[in-house]
Design a protein around this motif. Structure first.
Motif, PDB file in Angstrom:
ATOM      1  N   TYR A  53      73.685 -91.216  25.585  1.00 27.09           N
ATOM      2  CA  TYR A  53      74.372 -89.773  24.928  1.00 27.09           C
ATOM      3  C   TYR A  53      73.200 -89.483  24.543  1.00 27.09           C
ATOM      4  CZ  TYR A  53      77.991 -86.436  23.606  1.00 27.09           C
ATOM      5  OH  TYR A  53      79.468 -85.946  24.070  1.00 27.09           O
ATOM      6  N   VAL A  54      73.104 -88.650  25.720  1.00 26.95           N
ATOM      7  CA  VAL A  54      71.932 -87.582  24.826  1.00 26.95           C
ATOM      8  C   VAL A  54      71.834 -85.909  24.617  1.00 26.95           C
ATOM      9  CG1 VAL A  54      69.279 -86.345  25.292  1.00 26.95           C
ATOM     10  CG2 VAL A  54      70.270 -88.687  26.489  1.00 26.95           C
ATOM     11  N   ILE A  55      71.590 -85.285  23.620  1.00 23.27           N
ATOM     12  CA  ILE A  55      72.183 -84.055  22.894  1.00 23.27           C
ATOM     13  C   ILE A  55      71.241 -83.209  22.913  1.00 23.27           C
ATOM     14  CG2 ILE A  55      73.870 -83.039  21.353  1.00 23.27           C
ATOM     15  CD1 ILE A  55      75.201 -85.376  20.595  1.00 23.27           C
ATOM     16  N   ASN A  56      70.619 -82.261  23.773  1.00 25.82           N
ATOM     17  CA  ASN A  56      69.648 -81.207  23.508  1.00 25.82           C
ATOM     18  C   ASN A  56      70.407 -80.038  22.203  1.00 25.82           C
ATOM     19  OD1 ASN A  56      66.666 -80.464  23.391  1.00 25.82           O
ATOM     20  ND2 ASN A  56      67.214 -78.961  25.027  1.00 25.82           N
ATOM     21  N   THR A  57      68.814 -79.850  21.455  1.00 26.90           N
ATOM     22  CA  THR A  57      70.307 -78.711  19.916  1.00 26.90           C
ATOM     23  C   THR A  57      69.775 -78.027  20.231  1.00 26.90           C
ATOM     24  OG1 THR A  57      69.015 -80.066  18.776  1.00 26.90           O
ATOM     25  CG2 THR A  57      70.881 -80.958  18.790  1.00 26.90           C
ATOM     26  N   CYS A  58      69.811 -76.898  19.659  1.00 32.93           N
ATOM     27  CA  CYS A  58      69.722 -75.721  19.335  1.00 32.93           C
ATOM     28  C   CYS A  58      69.744 -75.066  17.808  1.00 32.93           C
ATOM     29  CB  CYS A  58      70.730 -74.379  20.260  1.00 32.93           C
ATOM     30  SG  CYS A  58      70.038 -72.653  19.894  1.00 32.93           S
ATOM     31  N   ALA A  59      69.137 -74.511  17.431  1.00 32.97           N
ATOM     32  CA  ALA A  59      68.960 -74.262  15.775  1.00 32.97           C
ATOM     33  C   ALA A  59      68.923 -73.148  15.662  1.00 32.97           C
ATOM     34  CB  ALA A  59      68.044 -75.398  15.017  1.00 32.97           C
ATOM     35  N   PHE A  60      68.538 -72.286  16.181  1.00 32.13           N
ATOM     36  CA  PHE A  60      68.549 -70.798  15.955  1.00 32.13           C
ATOM     37  C   PHE A  60      69.354 -69.793  15.022  1.00 32.13           C
ATOM     38  CE2 PHE A  60      68.240 -66.983  17.944  1.00 32.13           C
ATOM     39  CZ  PHE A  60      67.346 -66.488  17.251  1.00 32.13           C
ATOM     40  N   ILE A  61      70.632 -69.904  15.000  1.00 38.63           N
ATOM     41  CA  ILE A  61      71.745 -69.648  13.650  1.00 38.63           C
ATOM     42  C   ILE A  61      72.379 -70.970  12.908  1.00 38.63           C
ATOM     43  CG2 ILE A  61      70.989 -67.312  14.648  1.00 38.63           C
ATOM     44  CD1 ILE A  61      74.160 -67.340  16.364  1.00 38.63           C
ATOM     45  N   PRO A  62      73.022 -70.266  12.324  1.00 40.44           N
ATOM     46  CA  PRO A  62      74.314 -71.423  11.650  1.00 40.44           C
ATOM     47  C   PRO A  62      75.142 -71.343  12.481  1.00 40.44           C
ATOM     48  CG  PRO A  62      73.624 -69.256   9.931  1.00 40.44           C
ATOM     49  CD  PRO A  62      73.051 -69.305  11.128  1.00 40.44           C
ATOM     50  N   ALA A  63      75.741 -70.694  13.322  1.00 39.64           N
ATOM     51  CA  ALA A  63      76.707 -70.944  14.614  1.00 39.64           C
ATOM     52  C   ALA A  63      76.050 -72.215  15.535  1.00 39.64           C
ATOM     53  CB  ALA A  63      77.492 -69.510  15.699  1.00 39.64           C
ATOM     54  N   ALA A  64      74.441 -72.446  15.653  1.00 36.80           N
ATOM     55  CA  ALA A  64      74.187 -73.497  16.670  1.00 36.80           C
ATOM     56  C   ALA A  64      74.616 -74.570  15.865  1.00 36.80           C
ATOM     57  CB  ALA A  64      73.384 -72.720  16.900  1.00 36.80           C
ATOM     58  N   ARG A  65      73.874 -74.499  14.867  1.00 38.27           N
ATOM     59  CA  ARG A  65      73.338 -75.693  13.871  1.00 38.27           C
ATOM     60  C   ARG A  65      74.836 -76.534  13.699  1.00 38.27           C
ATOM     61  NH1 ARG A  65      69.537 -72.212  11.355  1.00 38.27           N
ATOM     62  NH2 ARG A  65      70.726 -71.754  10.132  1.00 38.27           N
ATOM     63  N   ARG A  66      76.076 -75.841  13.912  1.00 40.40           N
ATOM     64  CA  ARG A  66      77.452 -76.199  13.439  1.00 40.40           C
ATOM     65  C   ARG A  66      78.123 -76.718  14.481  1.00 40.40           C
ATOM     66  NH1 ARG A  66      77.878 -71.362  10.255  1.00 40.40           N
ATOM     67  NH2 ARG A  66      78.824 -70.425  12.026  1.00 40.40           N
ATOM     68  N   GLU A  67      77.592 -76.025  15.703  1.00 37.92           N
ATOM     69  CA  GLU A  67      77.659 -76.318  17.306  1.00 37.92           C
ATOM     70  C   GLU A  67      77.119 -78.151  17.636  1.00 37.92           C
ATOM     71  OE1 GLU A  67      77.943 -74.744  21.848  1.00 37.92           O
ATOM     72  OE2 GLU A  67      76.579 -73.735  20.717  1.00 37.92           O
ATOM     73  N   ALA A  68      75.753 -77.574  16.883  1.00 40.68           N
ATOM     74  CA  ALA A  68      75.004 -79.147  17.065  1.00 40.68           C
ATOM     75  C   ALA A  68      75.833 -80.124  16.517  1.00 40.68           C
ATOM     76  CB  ALA A  68      73.646 -78.758  16.755  1.00 40.68           C
ATOM     77  N   GLU A  69      76.341 -80.495  15.352  1.00 43.93           N
ATOM     78  CA  GLU A  69      76.776 -80.787  13.727  1.00 43.93           C
ATOM     79  C   GLU A  69      77.961 -81.509  15.114  1.00 43.93           C
ATOM     80  OE1 GLU A  69      77.963 -78.904  10.530  1.00 43.93           O
ATOM     81  OE2 GLU A  69      75.423 -78.561  10.246  1.00 43.93           O
ATOM     82  N   GLU A  70      78.785 -80.405  15.582  1.00 46.52           N
ATOM     83  CA  GLU A  70      79.914 -80.650  15.600  1.00 46.52           C
ATOM     84  C   GLU A  70      79.671 -81.666  17.107  1.00 46.52           C
ATOM     85  OE1 GLU A  70      82.441 -77.510  17.317  1.00 46.52           O
ATOM     86  OE2 GLU A  70      83.017 -77.131  14.805  1.00 46.52           O
ATOM     87  N   ALA A  71      78.954 -81.607  18.346  1.00 50.24           N
ATOM     88  CA  ALA A  71      78.554 -82.225  19.174  1.00 50.24           C
ATOM     89  C   ALA A  71      77.423 -83.909  18.910  1.00 50.24           C
ATOM     90  CB  ALA A  71      77.328 -82.064  20.071  1.00 50.24           C
ATOM     91  N   ILE A  72      76.751 -83.789  17.621  1.00 45.59           N
ATOM     92  CA  ILE A  72      77.044 -84.697  17.422  1.00 45.59           C
ATOM     93  C   ILE A  72      77.919 -85.886  16.226  1.00 45.59           C
ATOM     94  CG2 ILE A  72      75.624 -86.127  14.791  1.00 45.59           C
ATOM     95  CD1 ILE A  72      73.252 -83.731  15.661  1.00 45.59           C
ATOM     96  N   GLU A  73      78.162 -85.909  15.849  1.00 48.26           N
ATOM     97  CA  GLU A  73      80.343 -85.694  15.419  1.00 48.26           C
ATOM     98  C   GLU A  73      81.246 -86.338  16.789  1.00 48.26           C
ATOM     99  OE1 GLU A  73      81.893 -83.289  13.279  1.00 48.26           O
ATOM    100  OE2 GLU A  73      80.178 -83.079  11.521  1.00 48.26           O
ATOM    101  N   GLU A  74      80.904 -85.889  17.875  1.00 46.18           N
ATOM    102  CA  GLU A  74      81.660 -86.183  18.971  1.00 46.18           C
ATOM    103  C   GLU A  74      81.281 -87.438  19.397  1.00 46.18           C
ATOM    104  OE1 GLU A  74      82.202 -83.411  21.671  1.00 46.18           O
ATOM    105  OE2 GLU A  74      83.130 -81.776  20.440  1.00 46.18           O
ATOM    106  N   ALA A  75      79.275 -87.128  19.280  1.00 47.13           N
ATOM    107  CA  ALA A  75      78.737 -88.484  20.033  1.00 47.13           C
ATOM    108  C   ALA A  75      78.217 -90.028  19.196  1.00 47.13           C
ATOM    109  CB  ALA A  75      77.043 -88.121  20.215  1.00 47.13           C
ATOM    110  N   LEU A  76      79.500 -90.088  18.100  1.00 45.22           N
ATOM    111  CA  LEU A  76      79.308 -91.001  17.569  1.00 45.22           C
ATOM    112  C   LEU A  76      80.925 -91.297  17.587  1.00 45.22           C
ATOM    113  CD1 LEU A  76      76.972 -89.580  14.486  1.00 45.22           C
ATOM    114  CD2 LEU A  76      76.488 -90.805  15.900  1.00 45.22           C
ATOM    115  N   VAL A  77      81.534 -90.255  17.204  1.00 46.21           N
ATOM    116  CA  VAL A  77      82.487 -91.518  17.714  1.00 46.21           C
ATOM    117  C   VAL A  77      82.826 -92.477  18.372  1.00 46.21           C
ATOM    118  CG1 VAL A  77      85.147 -91.080  18.066  1.00 46.21           C
ATOM    119  CG2 VAL A  77      83.605 -89.688  16.321  1.00 46.21           C
TER     120      VAL A  77
END
Length: 450
Positions: A53-77
């Protein structure tokens, strides 16, 4: 590189990809997918059929980092559901997270990779290595790099450079993506030819700032105008759309090319202006004044026929007064931009703007942004209605029975308007079709087939 003591288990044979953020990031995702496939892996469209499971993330603004956090948490589940599964977090979040807070927070992630590792993830997995930390982002793909196109077949992004030297005071991109690195014209031209030969009908030329193309290699004599000359000469029935230009970097040769009739380059320019008040522009580090901006817009409108300008603005920048915001609102009302986005300012850690006095409450920044967007919505409705009765060439993006959806020269995919064509006859995605605009609102056209 150093050996990983934490990376264990299989490297993964079937990969599920998640791509977050902008189109420039999507190109990196396509390279990741391409290199993983050339290493012998397969692509899975259902995470339950994958073991990588590969997630290519964005971190440009806080909303992008929150989206990345949600994607990582889904992947870890997903990882916990079946032994032997592997999770990779790639891209901008890794570069942004210099203290390593996310690595500690999500310790179950098997591999963290950054910009320099976009084309090397397969090797890192196979050899159970992790990248060395603290490296400056310097990697840049070229026409020889494996890439799996993940957009619809008739449309592709063509990234001509990475990184940025503009150093706007509010922007974290230079710290995430590194300094400007331009590809050679020959490399871009070769990739463009390959894409057109594969059936691409719309090439979207992208970079953090395409008008800076070649500025990092001034001795080569390569710039955006010369690049467009070469792309325009490629045989085939296709169009070229330009995204992300900087108002301070327009040249006579570039404008001269844009004004030339009959080229494949669409009369569409994305020019993020961000503000118009001179004090704010200086504090933003935009290297352009209000007078220079107005003169550029007037020249472009005069010389480029049927020009569509897309822009973006930031409201609530530190110290922005009511009068300065009103100046921006009056400018938007006066210019009548065809397409416009507005974002409330939020301070990015590590940027000069985050340390400026006079930080504006987010609620006020959002209120100002909302007001500007409401103004723009009315403008867009009037601008779009001016197209009613006109004939345009539509690129079909999707067909569902007798209904076709597409775009014409004035709209980029995903961010702009669409054309809804009822009673479509013998059309398929990727086909150009002459239509007459019959109706319009702020965000959609209706048309009839000719």
């Amino acid at each position: 590189m150093r050996k990983s003591e934490e990376s264990s288990g299989p490297a993964g044979s079937a990969v599920y990809m998640v791509s977050l953020g902008c189109s420039k990031n999507l190109v990196d995702t396509e390279v990741i997918a391409g290199t993983l496939l050339t290493s012998g892996r397969t692509l899975a469209f259902d995470p339950n059929e994958a073991d990588l499971y590969v997630i290519n993330t964005c971190a440009f603004i806080p909303a992008a980092r929150r989206e990345a956090e949600e994607a990582i948490e889904e992947a870890l589940v997903w990882k916990k559901e079946c032994p032997g599964r592997t999770v990779v977090v790639a891209g901008c979040l890794t570069e942004w997270d210099k203290p390593g807070d996310y690595r500690r927070r999500y310790a179950e992630v098997d591999l963290w990779t950054g910009v320099n590792d976009v084309a090397g993830i397969a090797a890192l997995l196979d050899e159970k290595r992790v990248p060395e930390s603290g490296r400056e982002p310097l990697w840049l793909y070229d026409h020889t790099t494996p890439r799996l196109q993940l957009t619809v077949p008739h449309m592709a992004y063509l990234k001509i450079a990475d990184g940025c030297n503009n150093r706007c005071s509010y922007c974290a991109i230079p710290g995430i993506r590194g300094v400007l690195r331009s590809r050679s014209i020959a490399s871009v031209e070769t990739e463009a030819k390959n894409l057109v030969d594969a059936g691409v009908k719309e090439l979207l030329v992208i970079a953090q700032d395409i008008t800076a193309f070649g500025a990092d290699r001034p001795g080569d004599g390569e710039d955006i105008a010369r690049l467009l000359e070469r792309l325009n000469a490629i045989p085939g029935d296709f169009v070229i759309r330009l995204l992300y230009t900087h108002p301070a970097h327009y040249t006579d040769s570039f404008i001269g090319f844009l004004a030339r009739p009959g080229t494949k380059v669409l009369p569409y320019l994305d020019i993020p202006l961000q503000h118009i008040n001179d004090r704010i522009l200086k504090a933003m580090g935009r290297h352009v004044t209000k007078a220079e901006t107005v003169a550029l817009l007037e020249r472009l409108r005069e010389e480029v026929k049927d020009l569509t300008i897309r822009t973006t603005f930031i409201t609530g920048f530190p110290g922005e007064t009511d009068e300065e915001f009103e100046e921006l609102a009056a400018f938007v009302k006066e210019q009548k931009f065809e397409r416009c986005g507005v974002f409330p300012y939020s301070p990015e850690p590590g940027t000069p703007a985050a340390k400026l006095p006079g930080q504006i409450p987010l609620e006020l920044a959002e209120t100002r942004a909302k007001r500007l967007l409401e103004l723009q919505k009315k403008i867009m409705r009037k601008v779009n209605r001016n197209w009613i009765g006109r004939e345009v060439r539509m690129l079909v993006d999707d067909v569902d029975g007798r209904v076709a959806v597409g775009r014409a020269m004035m709209d980029a995919p995903e961010i702009d308007n669409r054309i809804l064509l009822l009673h479509a006859k013998r059309l398929r995605p990727g086909q150009f079709c002459p239509v007459r605009i019959t109706g319009a609102d702020s965000y959609e056209f209706t048309a009839e087939q000719l």
